[in-house]
Motif scaffolding. Structure first.
Motif, PDB file in Angstrom:
ATOM      1  N   PHE A  44     -15.367   5.880   1.634  1.00 38.60           N
ATOM      2  CA  PHE A  44     -14.656   4.602   1.769  1.00 38.60           C
ATOM      3  C   PHE A  44     -15.414   3.489   1.040  1.00 38.60           C
ATOM      4  CE2 PHE A  44     -14.778   0.523   4.017  1.00 38.60           C
ATOM      5  CZ  PHE A  44     -13.447   0.140   3.959  1.00 38.60           C
ATOM      6  N   GLY A  45     -14.705   2.700   0.271  1.00 42.81           N
ATOM      7  CA  GLY A  45     -15.307   1.536  -0.378  1.00 42.81           C
ATOM      8  C   GLY A  45     -15.966   1.829  -1.712  1.00 42.81           C
ATOM      9  N   LEU A  68      -9.896   3.238  -0.555  1.00 38.34           N
ATOM     10  CA  LEU A  68      -9.802   2.569   0.748  1.00 38.34           C
ATOM     11  C   LEU A  68      -9.741   3.529   1.928  1.00 38.34           C
ATOM     12  CD1 LEU A  68      -7.487  -0.483  -0.039  1.00 38.34           C
ATOM     13  CD2 LEU A  68      -9.977  -0.421   0.157  1.00 38.34           C
ATOM     14  N   VAL A 108     -11.219   0.858  -6.199  1.00 43.46           N
ATOM     15  CA  VAL A 108     -11.928   1.095  -4.946  1.00 43.46           C
ATOM     16  C   VAL A 108     -11.092   2.012  -4.059  1.00 43.46           C
ATOM     17  CG1 VAL A 108     -12.893  -0.016  -2.892  1.00 43.46           C
ATOM     18  CG2 VAL A 108     -13.016  -1.176  -5.107  1.00 43.46           C
ATOM     19  N   GLU A 140     -11.799   7.527   3.337  1.00 41.15           N
ATOM     20  CA  GLU A 140     -12.681   8.640   2.973  1.00 41.15           C
ATOM     21  C   GLU A 140     -11.836   9.660   2.205  1.00 41.15           C
ATOM     22  OE1 GLU A 140     -15.982   8.954   3.621  1.00 41.15           O
ATOM     23  OE2 GLU A 140     -16.082   7.039   4.694  1.00 41.15           O
ATOM     24  N   LYS A 157     -16.217   3.652  -5.687  1.00 39.87           N
ATOM     25  CA  LYS A 157     -15.378   3.481  -6.878  1.00 39.87           C
ATOM     26  C   LYS A 157     -15.051   4.813  -7.546  1.00 39.87           C
ATOM     27  CE  LYS A 157     -18.752   0.895  -8.348  1.00 39.87           C
ATOM     28  NZ  LYS A 157     -19.489   0.810  -7.069  1.00 39.87           N
ATOM     29  N   LEU A 208      -7.573   0.254  -4.417  1.00 42.62           N
ATOM     30  CA  LEU A 208      -7.424  -1.175  -4.714  1.00 42.62           C
ATOM     31  C   LEU A 208      -8.008  -1.475  -6.093  1.00 42.62           C
ATOM     32  CD1 LEU A 208      -6.950  -4.199  -3.737  1.00 42.62           C
ATOM     33  CD2 LEU A 208      -9.322  -4.129  -2.955  1.00 42.62           C
ATOM     34  N   MET A 266       0.831  -1.204   0.000  1.00 43.85           N
ATOM     35  CA  MET A 266       0.000   0.000   0.000  1.00 43.85           C
ATOM     36  C   MET A 266       0.869   1.259   0.000  1.00 43.85           C
ATOM     37  SD  MET A 266      -3.497  -0.724   1.713  1.00 43.85           S
ATOM     38  CE  MET A 266      -4.292  -2.336   1.640  1.00 43.85           C
TER      39      MET A 266
END
Lengths: 112, 391
Positions: free
Chosen positions: A60-61, A36, A34, A38, A63, A24, A1
């Motif tokens: 977060f989460g 990862l 995605v 905010e 696309k 990601l 990361m």
């Protein structure tokens, strides 16, 4: 990361931190990634040596688009088509149900 | 690998030893509840069906109630009937008795009234308790374990962390000779081309595709009117808020729960497993209806992934809650057993998290309580209808 790098912008009394964010890509074929953490507008990430700036805040989460899309362009995540663009979408934009759609499990527009 | 479970007279193995009260029809719910309240630790499985049903609809209710009553997590069962219902207490009693399980029944119209039925029922349940409390845990091979693979309150973390992790757990159990079941047909739309490649026979892939096609046809039919244009979303407001944009995206994240094992069977709602290994059960997408089918099918434990967080449990089977979302885990620590968000933080990977969950499953199988059990959650018992008479 990737490492988080922070720089500060002073806008009135609020301090907004523009930062590098983690992303990601699930499959090599994906044209969205995605987020990862905010993220706010102008946050950025590097992907395959290219810099991408976010056009808007993305939770977060959710696309983000890796390319410009025209209406009906295929949106690919998990290496598969998850839906098509309902409108023109520019690189770095938030991709969600406001701008993409899938007809699976519901009557298609032409079927009625 | 072994766990400490309860060996039943029909040869099956339970991870819990419940004394259960089950009405054959909703009309007997209150009497059943009042009986169960009188005996320590008895569980009551009230429901909304059992009468004014025909054909496959009545059969599905009968199959679900029989397969739950004969479930290995139950040591003894009291059936409570009204007396005039279509799913007769006599048929229910005979089906349970045939498996060798300790069973008794009380029928309200035969006893006289509800007060007399409660009094008679308490006495019968008291006697059953004496039998159930004599069961002792013994060593049982892990290959006798069946886990249900469920998800609810999905967000984007489910597809990248929690679901792949329990998929690994499912693979580990299948490699050890055990079985797992996935379900929720509505959550497979758009991922069927990937699943059919994993079916072990042509017949199984045809059954799987048929289930998906039938479900999709029903969904299209019931959302066709313009009146329902704002009620046609297959995924919930919470799914949207969590970053899931389409039903296909949800399905592609969902199927990671199934790991990589071949699909050895396709079964009807609440039907008992016929094949070892990974199986698919055709169920609705609602958490409660799906979990009810999985447990009736024989699952002794349910693994339940939830990105948004849900506290629900099942009355006769431990439900283990796993989230892929670190923030949700911090907020709902009293409800969530395992934080698979550690995959996203880089502390664990999918393989190590799959092993952590497999180890937890073995502890729960031997008696460790899941958080849903500790808090008494039992909302997931919910029998779906095949026929609906409302228009």
């Amino acid at each position: 990361m990737t490492q988080v790098k922070v720089q500060s912008l002073n806008i009135g009394k609020r301090v907004i931190k523009i930062k590098e964010i983690n992303i990601l890509q699930i499959s090599e074929k994906d044209n969205v990634v995605v987020i990862l953490s905010e993220a706010i507008a102008d946050d950025y990430f590097y992907f395959k040596d290219e810099k991408y700036n976010l056009k808007e805040a993305i939770p977060f989460g959710h696309k983000v688009a890796l390319a410009d899309f025209a209406v009906d362009d295929k949106i690919i995540k998990y290496g598969e088509i998850i839906g098509i663009a309902k409108e023109n979408i520019s690189r770095g934009s938030w991709i969600h149900n406001h701008n993409i759609i899938s007809d699976r499990g519901r009557m298609k527009a032409g079927d009625k | 690998m072994k766990f400490m479970g309860y060996r039943r007279s029909d040869g099956s193995a339970g991870v819990r030893n419940y004394l259960a009260v089950i009405p054959s029809v909703f009309c007997a719910n209150k009497v059943a509840e009042q009986i169960a309240l009188s005996i320590k630790d008895a569980v009551c499985l009230t429901h909304s069906v059992g009468c004014s049903q025909v054909g496959e609809d009545l059969e599905q209710t009968a199959r679900t109630l029989k397969n739950l009553a004969t479930h290995p997590n139950i040591g003894g069962v009291l059936i409570v009937g009204l007396g005039c219902e279509r799913f007769t207490p006599a048929e229910f009693y005979q089906a349970v008795k045939a498996t060798g399980k300790e069973v008794a029944s009380v029928v309200i119209q035969e006893e006289g009234d509800s007060l007399k039925a409660v009094a008679a029922g308490i006495e019968k349940l008291y006697k059953l308790e004496g039998v159930v409390s004599n069961y002792r845990r013994e060593e049982i091979d892990i290959s006798e374990l069946i886990i249900g693979l469920e998800c609810g309150g999905t967000d984007a973390s489910s597809g990248i962390a929690a679901n792949p992790a329990i998929g690994r757990t499912s693979d580990l159990l299948v490699e050890a000779g055990g079985s797992s079941i996935f379900s929720e047909t509505t959550e497979l739309l758009g991922a069927e081309h990937i699943l059919v490649r994993r079916c072990s026979t042509e017949e199984i892939s045809e059954k799987l595709l048929f289930s998906i096609k039938r479900t999709e046809g029903e969904l299209a039919r019931s959302t066709a009117s313009d009146k329902y244009q704002h009620r046609s979303a297959l995924i919930s407001t919470g799914n949207f808020a969590g970053g899931v944009s389409t039903v296909v995206e949800k399905a592609l994240g969902n199927i990671h729960k199934t790991g990589t094992a071949p699909i050895n069977g396709v079964i009807k709602f609440a039907e008992k497993l016929k094949a070892k290994g990974l199986n698919f059960m055709d169920t609705p997408g609602q958490d409660g209806e799906s979990t009810t089918g999985l447990v009736a099918g024989g699952a002794q434990i349910v693994l339940f992934t939830t990105g948004r967080g849900t506290p629900t449990g099942f009355p006769i089977a431990p439900v283990i809650k796993i989230t892929g979302n670190n923030e949700t885990y911090q907020k709902m620590q009293f409800n969530l057993d395992i934080n698979a968000g550690k995959i996203i933080s880089g502390i664990e990977n999918i393989n190590t998290m799959g092993e952590i969950i497999f180890d937890f499953v073995q502890q729960v199988a031997s008696g460790r309580e899941s958080k849903a059990e500790i808090l008494g959650h039992d909302e997931l018992f919910n029998i779906p209808r095949v026929l609906n008479y409302c228009s």
